[in-house]
Motif scaffolding. Structure first.
Motif, PDB file in Angstrom:
ATOM      1  N   HIS A  79       3.919  12.048  -1.188  1.00 23.19           N
ATOM      2  CA  HIS A  79       4.851  10.712  -1.696  1.00 23.19           C
ATOM      3  C   HIS A  79       4.905   9.570  -0.932  1.00 23.19           C
ATOM      4  N   ARG A  80       5.236   9.956   0.354  1.00 19.00           N
ATOM      5  CA  ARG A  80       5.370   8.679   1.379  1.00 19.00           C
ATOM      6  C   ARG A  80       4.256   7.941   1.527  1.00 19.00           C
ATOM      7  N   GLN A  89       2.756   6.053  -1.485  1.00 19.91           N
ATOM      8  CA  GLN A  89       3.389   4.792  -1.737  1.00 19.91           C
ATOM      9  C   GLN A  89       2.881   3.723  -0.852  1.00 19.91           C
ATOM     10  N   LYS A  98      -0.579   2.924  -1.923  1.00 10.71           N
ATOM     11  CA  LYS A  98      -0.221   2.177  -3.495  1.00 10.71           C
ATOM     12  C   LYS A  98      -0.195   0.497  -3.067  1.00 10.71           C
ATOM     13  N   HIS A  99       0.577   0.234  -1.962  1.00 15.93           N
ATOM     14  CA  HIS A  99       0.940  -0.929  -1.726  1.00 15.93           C
ATOM     15  C   HIS A  99      -0.301  -1.714  -1.374  1.00 15.93           C
ATOM     16  N   GLU A 118      -4.357   3.686  -3.572  1.00 13.88           N
ATOM     17  CA  GLU A 118      -3.861   5.165  -3.758  1.00 13.88           C
ATOM     18  C   GLU A 118      -4.795   5.836  -4.746  1.00 13.88           C
ATOM     19  N   GLU A 130       4.233   5.502   6.264  1.00 16.56           N
ATOM     20  CA  GLU A 130       5.664   5.094   5.851  1.00 16.56           C
ATOM     21  C   GLU A 130       5.971   3.988   6.710  1.00 16.56           C
ATOM     22  N   ARG A 178      11.124   9.287  -0.970  1.00 11.47           N
ATOM     23  CA  ARG A 178      11.326   8.510   0.224  1.00 11.47           C
ATOM     24  C   ARG A 178      12.832   8.626   0.715  1.00 11.47           C
TER      25      ARG A 178
END
Length: 470
Positions: free
Chosen positions: A63-64, A67, A70-71, A75, A325, A408
């Motif tokens: 997940h981290r 994300q 995705k930013h 992703e 992250e 997160r």
């Protein structure tokens, strides 16, 4: 962007040292903000290289990391090139296979190819007109006061650049970090674990995966283990983790086969006798290091991210995810302080250091869990209990692995909550067991039951628990 009374002036220059995973992703983050980004990588461009040098342990994207991707709009592209792994598949010495799900139904981690991911991120960074990639540039010297950097190329020529911000993403043996260590009040620790790793390849059989592909396969053997992750070409990358002393005891091809027959017999026909004898001696076992340091910054000119700040052993699958992250956290702090480096850098250190130290410790702990605890009846029982309580009280009881891998939640907060939950659940189990024993003893004395009538309801209850968690 700097401004003057006359209007906008030149954009600030951000020099990213290291074109690996975190460096390439960071270039995207800074370019997206409008900085002039220069990436400097010691190696040649891996997109043109015939042989990609460096580590090749498969990566587990969770997940981290997702994300962060995705930013920068990456992703979905990366997910489409990964293989979902929904559970650990435990291989016993007898060859029996038992799955242990990672989380709730639908939760999974992704097996991704390190080199391919790095290539994709470099290509994405290059799509920004304000980004320049510089390969074959080895950092020779830099100044934390002026931001002046000197790079040397393989032909002996030198390049200089003056940066407003230097971002050290140059790995566990960071050249940027060396200057940190020359300064006072810089904490640093480096720990090599006594175990090394060696990679072997399990080829496809008749064009298909040799084992079930949507699992992270583990052969836990207490003091050592082997894992296997699926690849898009239908191979598995098998990684043997073992004390260096044990690696060194095996000196001939026959000893390799004898060792595998004893501990990993089900893999011999899948990897192949000849391949095992050949590949075991192809490269020596490689070392694994854990690095911690603090602070992560010098003034308003330099900051460390990724392995340069916190190299971790690979047993929680969080090295890349933690590095990715870092990029998000820094970006969030940039928003908070309006891109003022003098405020951003110390705040980033304050926020991030405790989390990175926590995941470094968790990665060490998880090696013991993976190679030994997964064989324990108590571990399996506690996992069922934790998952069942999470099903009943999803906001109150959250398994540690879920917090680390599928949220997160700050790493150090996840550890604190894990310790609290552990105490509460263990006390609850103790009180329940004590109450059951005392109450049961009284009832048994008064009315001895038919044991067959007790077994069937107990089995039904357990089956119900297992059904609920899956």
């Amino acid at each position: 962007m700097e401004k003057s009374a006359e209007g906008p002036t030149k954009k600030k220059v951000v020099a990213v040292v290291g074109g690996g995973l975190v460096g390439a992703l960071n270039a995207c983050f800074f370019a997206k903000r409008g900085f002039e980004v220069e990436v400097f990588e010691t190696r040649e461009d891996i997109r043109q290289a015939k042989v990609v040098k460096g580590r090749s342990i498969n990566l587990a994207l969770s997940h981290r990391g997702r994300q962060a991707l995705k930013h920068v709009g990456m992703e979905e592209k990366i997910i489409s090139q990964g293989i979902p792994m929904h559970a650990r598949m435990i291989h016993s010495p007898s060859g029996k296979q038992s799955p242990i799900p990672y989380g709730k139904k639908g939760q999974y981690i992704l097996s991704v190819d390190r080199a391919n991911l790095n290539k994709q991120l470099l290509t994405e960074a290059e799509t920004y007109p304000n980004t320049k990639l510089n390969f074959d540039h080895k950092l020779q010297d830099w100044s934390a006061e002026t931001g002046l950097m000197t790079f040397v190329r393989s032909d002996g020529s030198k390049d200089q650049i003056k940066a407003d911000l230097i971002v050290g993403c140059d790995g566990a043996f960071s050249a940027i970090r060396k200057q940190f260590l020359r300064r006072s009040r810089c904490n640093y620790s480096q720990t090599y674990i006594p175990h090394g790793y060696m990679e072997l390849t399990m080829p496809p059989i008749d064009g298909e995966f040799a084992m079930k592909p949507n699992y992270l396969h583990i052969w836990p053997r207490n003091t050592f283990m082997m894992i296997a992750l699926p690849n898009l070409d239908k191979t598995f990358t098998c990684t043997l983790f073992m004390p260096f002393d044990d690696f060194e005891k095996i000196t001939t091809g026959d000893e390799v086969i004898e060792f595998f027959q004893k501990y990993f017999s089900d893999t011999i026909p899948l990897i192949g006798l000849d391949a095992l004898k050949r590949d075991y001696f192809r490269l020596p076992a490689l070392a694994m290091v854990s690095v911690k340091c603090s602070p992560y910054h010098i003034g308003d000119k330099c900051v460390l991210m990724g392995d340069a700040a916190h190299a971790v052993v690979p047993f929680y699958g969080q090295g890349m995810n933690a590095g990715f992250e870092d990029c998000i956290v820094f970006d969030e702090v940039m928003d908070q302080f309006n891109e003022d480096f003098s405020a951003v850098l110390p705040e980033y250190t304050r926020v991030r250091v405790p989390d990175d130290h926590a995941i470094a410790d968790l990665a060490m702990y998880n090696y013991i869990e993976m190679r030994a605890h997964v064989n324990s009846t108590w571990f399996l029982f506690r996992k069922h209990v934790d998952d069942f309580l999470h099903f009943l009280m999803p906001k109150t009881i959250i398994p540690l692995y879920t917090m680390v891998t599928f949220t997160r939640t700050r790493y150090h907060k996840a550890v604190e909550r894990w310790h609290w939950q552990d105490k509460v659940i263990n006390r609850g189990l103790l009180f329940s067991a004590t109450g059951a024993v005392l109450g049961g003893s009284y009832l048994l004395i008064k009315n001895p039951p038919d044991i067959n009538k007790l077994i069937i309801p107990a089995e039904k209850l357990w089956n119900r628990v297992v059904a609920l968690r899956t």
